[in-house]
Each structure stands twice: as C-alpha cells, then as structure tokens.
Design a protein around this motif. Structure first.
Motif, PDB file in Angstrom:
ATOM      1  N   ALA A  97      -4.852   1.877   2.735  1.00  0.00           N
ATOM      2  CA  ALA A  97      -5.711   1.857   1.552  1.00  0.00           C
ATOM      3  C   ALA A  97      -6.972   2.640   1.887  1.00  0.00           C
ATOM      4  O   ALA A  97      -7.429   2.643   3.031  1.00  0.00           O
ATOM      5  N   ASN A 131       0.842  -1.199   0.000  1.00  0.00           N
ATOM      6  CA  ASN A 131       0.000   0.000   0.000  1.00  0.00           C
ATOM      7  C   ASN A 131       0.873   1.242   0.000  1.00  0.00           C
ATOM      8  O   ASN A 131       1.979   1.244   0.535  1.00  0.00           O
ATOM      9  N   GLY A 166      -4.493   2.079  -3.162  1.00  0.00           N
ATOM     10  CA  GLY A 166      -3.965   0.955  -2.398  1.00  0.00           C
ATOM     11  C   GLY A 166      -4.754  -0.314  -2.660  1.00  0.00           C
ATOM     12  O   GLY A 166      -5.631  -0.367  -3.517  1.00  0.00           O
ATOM     13  N   ASP A 167      -4.428  -1.353  -1.918  1.00  0.00           N
ATOM     14  CA  ASP A 167      -5.056  -2.663  -2.069  1.00  0.00           C
ATOM     15  C   ASP A 167      -6.331  -2.710  -1.229  1.00  0.00           C
ATOM     16  O   ASP A 167      -6.338  -3.186  -0.101  1.00  0.00           O
TER      17      ASP A 167
END
Length: 60
Positions: free
Chosen positions: A22, A3, A37-38
C-alpha cells in the motif's frame, strides 16, 4: 481486501515473485494526495527501521 501487486520481479518472461503493498502520498500540509491499497492497515516494520531506531542512541 488484498493489497494490489506493486512490484513484479521477472527473469526473462517468467515472473519469479510479486510483492503487494500500500502507498500513500501526502502534500506539505499533510493532506492525502494519492492512495492505493489498504493504507489504514497497521504496519509492523521490524528490521526495516533499525537504523532509524538507532539514531537517538547515536545522538546521545
């Protein structure tokens, strides 16, 4: 995928720490508007939600 750094804590010109994360933003219909981000990675909030977890007990 790591991230991105969302926040840096600085003391003067020296960065003391960097915090990754994230973020997801949704509209009123629940459709994603913006993500970084994830955001599909599972989250384990632990102590951060203890106040929310206590609400059913307080309401009963």
């Amino acid at each position: 995928m790591a991230n991105p750094v969302l926040v840096e804590v600085a003391r003067g010109a020296v960065v003391e720490s960097a915090h990754r994360g994230a973020v997801s933003v949704f509209d009123a219909d629940g459709k994603p508007v913006w993500e970084i981000g994830d955001t599909a990675r599972p989250v384990f909030p632990r102590s951060a939600v203890k106040a929310i977890q206590a609400l059913p007990l307080l309401e009963s």
